[in-house]
Design a protein around this motif. Structure first.
Motif, PDB file in Angstrom:
ATOM      1  N   ARG A 130      18.827-118.558  14.393  1.00  0.00           N
ATOM      2  CA  ARG A 130      20.209-119.402  13.873  1.00  0.00           C
ATOM      3  C   ARG A 130      20.708-118.734  12.637  1.00  0.00           C
ATOM      4  NH1 ARG A 130      21.204-124.518  11.703  1.00  0.00           N
ATOM      5  NH2 ARG A 130      23.677-124.459  11.755  1.00  0.00           N
ATOM      6  N   ILE A 131      22.030-118.529  12.624  1.00  0.00           N
ATOM      7  CA  ILE A 131      22.517-118.233  11.310  1.00  0.00           C
ATOM      8  C   ILE A 131      23.163-119.491  10.500  1.00  0.00           C
ATOM      9  CG2 ILE A 131      24.380-117.065  10.053  1.00  0.00           C
ATOM     10  CD1 ILE A 131      24.155-114.813  12.652  1.00  0.00           C
ATOM     11  N   LEU A 132      22.522-119.670   9.522  1.00  0.00           N
ATOM     12  CA  LEU A 132      23.186-120.858   8.689  1.00  0.00           C
ATOM     13  C   LEU A 132      24.422-120.984   8.201  1.00  0.00           C
ATOM     14  CD1 LEU A 132      19.876-121.457   6.275  1.00  0.00           C
ATOM     15  CD2 LEU A 132      20.683-122.665   8.389  1.00  0.00           C
ATOM     16  N   SER A 133      25.262-122.010   8.071  1.00  0.00           N
ATOM     17  CA  SER A 133      26.610-121.883   7.357  1.00  0.00           C
ATOM     18  C   SER A 133      26.254-121.667   5.891  1.00  0.00           C
ATOM     19  CB  SER A 133      27.149-123.161   7.589  1.00  0.00           C
ATOM     20  OG  SER A 133      26.631-124.303   6.787  1.00  0.00           O
ATOM     21  N   PRO A 134      27.228-121.194   5.043  1.00  0.00           N
ATOM     22  CA  PRO A 134      27.047-120.900   3.314  1.00  0.00           C
ATOM     23  C   PRO A 134      26.336-122.377   3.037  1.00  0.00           C
ATOM     24  CG  PRO A 134      29.145-120.020   4.254  1.00  0.00           C
ATOM     25  CD  PRO A 134      28.475-120.564   5.390  1.00  0.00           C
ATOM     26  N   GLU A 135      27.169-123.467   3.251  1.00  0.00           N
ATOM     27  CA  GLU A 135      26.546-124.749   2.669  1.00  0.00           C
ATOM     28  C   GLU A 135      25.173-125.343   2.982  1.00  0.00           C
ATOM     29  OE1 GLU A 135      30.900-124.560   3.683  1.00  0.00           O
ATOM     30  OE2 GLU A 135      29.160-124.777   4.873  1.00  0.00           O
ATOM     31  N   GLU A 136      24.805-124.707   4.068  1.00  0.00           N
ATOM     32  CA  GLU A 136      23.435-125.158   4.698  1.00  0.00           C
ATOM     33  C   GLU A 136      22.399-124.127   3.907  1.00  0.00           C
ATOM     34  OE1 GLU A 136      23.912-126.456   9.404  1.00  0.00           O
ATOM     35  OE2 GLU A 136      24.028-124.531   8.768  1.00  0.00           O
ATOM     36  N   ALA A 137      22.893-122.895   3.762  1.00  0.00           N
ATOM     37  CA  ALA A 137      21.887-121.805   3.124  1.00  0.00           C
ATOM     38  C   ALA A 137      21.919-122.264   1.676  1.00  0.00           C
ATOM     39  CB  ALA A 137      22.735-120.548   3.214  1.00  0.00           C
ATOM     40  N   GLU A 138      23.132-122.815   0.969  1.00  0.00           N
ATOM     41  CA  GLU A 138      22.745-122.936  -0.440  1.00  0.00           C
ATOM     42  C   GLU A 138      21.763-124.489  -0.649  1.00  0.00           C
ATOM     43  OE1 GLU A 138      25.930-124.346  -4.126  1.00  0.00           O
ATOM     44  OE2 GLU A 138      26.541-124.065  -2.071  1.00  0.00           O
TER      45      GLU A 138
END
Length: 268
Positions: free
Chosen positions: A11-19
């Motif tokens: 799954r690819i994370l959203s920028p907020e989730e990744a941060e």
């Protein structure tokens, strides 16, 4: 509504989730980690004491998701011997015994309380199943199950609760009782599942490994990690893929990404 896709891409994370995940670097102290390992059985026992048999829903999806339970038969009414490693209170075991009269099941769990709940279930019969308490990382399965006698092993949402350093011991143990040419059916939490993203800071034990508030632990698998784990113990990979689902709550406009790893590994 919900969608499901299977495949090999995580799954690819959203920028907020990744941060948020990148910032969460602080690990639980070594002292507390050792305490959690030491008290793992007690914490699961307390979990079943609090939740009784009500926490998990009966898994009537097992035969649908794992066609192999039917496919591994050489003829229609062939008696199958299965092992459910980590049976909990029987949410998977009893629907399976009800659906398929030609199954004999061995089932074991880490929690003595969970095993007692299974034995008290109205559907429990010693003619159809043998249930016993077992720490799969150290108690030899051969004490309860003959070598090379099991047609299918189910390992469903079990390995994630075990320390990653000890997971290979579980697979080694299972290998001894599985017939050559037969399979382990695996399903567990995948990397970036919704449950992983919900952990608050201070819950991290290691890479992809977290502790819940009740002291039980959860690991989130990558396809590569799982593949290496099984292959190192002599298994051959048949299927190993992510199942990605998005559950949508229209009322609250919530989209919950669920990620599981569903796999099948064979003993040569």
């Amino acid at each position: 509504g919900a969608f499901q896709k299977k495949g090999h891409s995580a799954r690819i994370l959203s920028p907020e989730e990744a941060e948020r995940l990148a910032k969460d670097r602080v690990l639980v102290s070594e002292f507390k980690q050792l305490k959690l390992e030491k008290e793992a059985q007690k914490n699961w026992d307390l979990f079943y004491k609090r939740n009784s048999t009500n926490f998990f829903k009966d898994r009537h999806w097992t035969t649908r998701e794992f066609q192999e339970l039917k496919a591994c038969r050489e003829f229609a009414d062939q008696k199958l011997t299965i092992l459910e490693a980590g049976c909990g209170v029987g949410n998977c075991l009893f629907p399976l015994l009800e659906e398929d009269p030609n199954i004999f099941a061995y089932a074991c769990d880490f929690s003595p309380r969970a095993v007692e709940y299974v034995k008290k279930n109205a559907l429990y019969s010693t003619e159809r199943c043998k249930v016993f308490q077992c720490d799969l990382t150290k108690d030899d399965l051969l004490e309860n199950i003959p070598a090379d006698s099991v047609d299918v092993v189910t390992l469903i949402f079990v390995l994630s609760a075990i320390h990653p350093d000890k997971m290979h011991l579980v697979l080694k143990n299972i290998y001894k009782v599985l017939k050559p040419g037969k399979c382990v059916l695996f399903r567990d939490y995948g990397l970036y599942d919704h449950a992983m993203l919900r952990f608050k800071s201070g819950s991290k034990l290691g890479e992809n490994f977290y502790v819940r508030q009740d002291g039980t632990r959860s690991y989130f698998f990558t396809e590569e990690f799982l593949s290496q784990l099984f292959k190192a113990e002599g298994y051959e990979q048949v299927v190993n893929e992510y199942v990605q689902r998005e559950t949508v709550n229209r009322k609250e406009d919530l989209r919950v990404p669920r990620v599981f790893l569903q796999s099948k590994f064979q003993k040569p």
